[in-house]
Scaffold this motif. Structure first.
Motif, PDB file in Angstrom:
ATOM      1  N   LEU A  41       0.870  -1.165   0.000  1.00 24.18           N
ATOM      2  CA  LEU A  41       0.000   0.000   0.000  1.00 24.18           C
ATOM      3  C   LEU A  41       0.907   1.215   0.000  1.00 24.18           C
ATOM      4  O   LEU A  41       1.703   1.407   0.917  1.00 24.18           O
ATOM      5  N   ASN A  42       0.817   2.021  -1.053  1.00 26.46           N
ATOM      6  CA  ASN A  42       1.621   3.231  -1.166  1.00 26.46           C
ATOM      7  C   ASN A  42       0.839   4.403  -0.598  1.00 26.46           C
ATOM      8  O   ASN A  42      -0.243   4.727  -1.073  1.00 26.46           O
ATOM      9  N   VAL A  43       1.400   5.022   0.418  1.00 27.60           N
ATOM     10  CA  VAL A  43       0.781   6.177   1.059  1.00 27.60           C
ATOM     11  C   VAL A  43       1.667   7.385   0.774  1.00 27.60           C
ATOM     12  O   VAL A  43       2.863   7.360   1.069  1.00 27.60           O
ATOM     13  N   THR A  44       1.076   8.414   0.197  1.00 29.19           N
ATOM     14  CA  THR A  44       1.845   9.626  -0.087  1.00 29.19           C
ATOM     15  C   THR A  44       1.233  10.804   0.655  1.00 29.19           C
ATOM     16  O   THR A  44       0.021  10.870   0.864  1.00 29.19           O
ATOM     17  N   GLY A  93      -2.836   2.653  -3.647  1.00 27.88           N
ATOM     18  CA  GLY A  93      -2.348   3.786  -2.888  1.00 27.88           C
ATOM     19  C   GLY A  93      -3.439   4.712  -2.407  1.00 27.88           C
ATOM     20  O   GLY A  93      -4.552   4.715  -2.919  1.00 27.88           O
ATOM     21  N   VAL A  94      -3.070   5.474  -1.405  1.00 33.08           N
ATOM     22  CA  VAL A  94      -3.906   6.540  -0.885  1.00 33.08           C
ATOM     23  C   VAL A  94      -3.010   7.755  -0.697  1.00 33.08           C
ATOM     24  O   VAL A  94      -1.807   7.625  -0.492  1.00 33.08           O
ATOM     25  N   GLY A  95      -3.614   8.918  -0.812  1.00 29.07           N
ATOM     26  CA  GLY A  95      -2.839  10.146  -0.678  1.00 29.07           C
ATOM     27  C   GLY A  95      -3.467  11.102   0.310  1.00 29.07           C
ATOM     28  O   GLY A  95      -4.690  11.126   0.491  1.00 29.07           O
ATOM     29  N   TRP A 145      -9.865   4.005   4.606  1.00 25.18           N
ATOM     30  CA  TRP A 145      -8.625   4.386   3.921  1.00 25.18           C
ATOM     31  C   TRP A 145      -7.896   3.189   3.314  1.00 25.18           C
ATOM     32  O   TRP A 145      -6.730   3.298   2.948  1.00 25.18           O
ATOM     33  N   LEU A 146      -8.565   2.034   3.210  1.00 23.56           N
ATOM     34  CA  LEU A 146      -8.057   0.829   2.533  1.00 23.56           C
ATOM     35  C   LEU A 146      -6.880   0.155   3.229  1.00 23.56           C
ATOM     36  O   LEU A 146      -6.189  -0.652   2.625  1.00 23.56           O
ATOM     37  N   VAL A 147      -6.664   0.461   4.493  1.00 21.26           N
ATOM     38  CA  VAL A 147      -5.531  -0.116   5.213  1.00 21.26           C
ATOM     39  C   VAL A 147      -5.858  -1.518   5.709  1.00 21.26           C
ATOM     40  O   VAL A 147      -4.996  -2.396   5.725  1.00 21.26           O
ATOM     41  N   ILE A 148      -7.105  -1.736   6.118  1.00 23.10           N
ATOM     42  CA  ILE A 148      -7.536  -3.062   6.538  1.00 23.10           C
ATOM     43  C   ILE A 148      -8.816  -3.423   5.802  1.00 23.10           C
ATOM     44  O   ILE A 148      -9.491  -2.555   5.248  1.00 23.10           O
ATOM     45  N   GLU A 149      -9.134  -4.722   5.793  1.00 26.58           N
ATOM     46  CA  GLU A 149     -10.328  -5.218   5.109  1.00 26.58           C
ATOM     47  C   GLU A 149     -11.024  -6.246   5.986  1.00 26.58           C
ATOM     48  O   GLU A 149     -10.441  -6.743   6.945  1.00 26.58           O
ATOM     49  N   LYS A 150     -12.257  -6.575   5.603  1.00 22.27           N
ATOM     50  CA  LYS A 150     -13.023  -7.636   6.269  1.00 22.27           C
ATOM     51  C   LYS A 150     -13.078  -8.840   5.340  1.00 22.27           C
ATOM     52  O   LYS A 150     -13.291  -8.690   4.143  1.00 22.27           O
ATOM     53  N   ASN A 151     -12.925 -10.039   5.913  1.00 17.13           N
ATOM     54  CA  ASN A 151     -13.068 -11.244   5.107  1.00 17.13           C
ATOM     55  C   ASN A 151     -14.518 -11.719   5.143  1.00 17.13           C
ATOM     56  O   ASN A 151     -15.377 -11.096   5.764  1.00 17.13           O
ATOM     57  N   SER A 152     -14.787 -12.834   4.495  1.00  6.58           N
ATOM     58  CA  SER A 152     -16.167 -13.341   4.397  1.00  6.58           C
ATOM     59  C   SER A 152     -16.743 -13.756   5.754  1.00  6.58           C
ATOM     60  O   SER A 152     -17.958 -13.826   5.920  1.00  6.58           O
TER      61      SER A 152
END
Length: 122
Positions: free
Chosen positions: A4-7, A37-39, A93-100
């Motif tokens: 994950l590219n964070v700028t 990525g997120v900025g 912010w897409l850093v973590i996710e939930k699984n099924s």
């Protein structure tokens, strides 16, 4: 390896230029490596999202693997409500996710944070 590219402080023009170059390459039939990525506009905005407690949460979650929010709160010895709020923000912010199963996890092998330094005009 997924990164994950964070700028911080990168202009929208530069981001759009990078996207345009990747799109042109794909249209021309060239392979394009996926980028995630997120900025953030400023260091203050970055600091509002990536607080020290949230970095601890990310590290703990990566070390343990998928957990329920309740189990993560117990593991971190924090109040459920605070962990729930942090999970919501980090998910946004897409850093973590939930699984099924509804467990949360860190899908990244690495989080690369970049802060370009600008030269002052003389």
């Amino acid at each position: 390896m997924t990164i994950l590219n964070v700028t911080v402080g990168t202009s929208i023009e530069k981001t759009l230029d990078n996207f345009g170059a990747a799109l042109e390459s794909a249209i021309n039939g060239n392979p394009v490596a996926p980028q995630f990525g997120v900025g953030f506009a400023s260091m203050a905005q970055f600091g509002d999202v990536f607080t020290p407690k949230r970095w601890e949460l990310i590290a703990a979650l990566k070390a343990t693997g998928p957990l329920s929010i309740y189990a993560l709160a117990k593991h971190l010895d924090r109040h459920y409500r605070n962990v729930y709020k942090d999970v919501g923000i980090l998910t946004e912010w897409l850093v973590i996710e939930k699984n099924s199963d509804g467990h949360i996890f860190v899908p990244w092998d690495e989080i690369d944070v970049r802060l370009p330094l600008k030269k002052d005009a003389a």
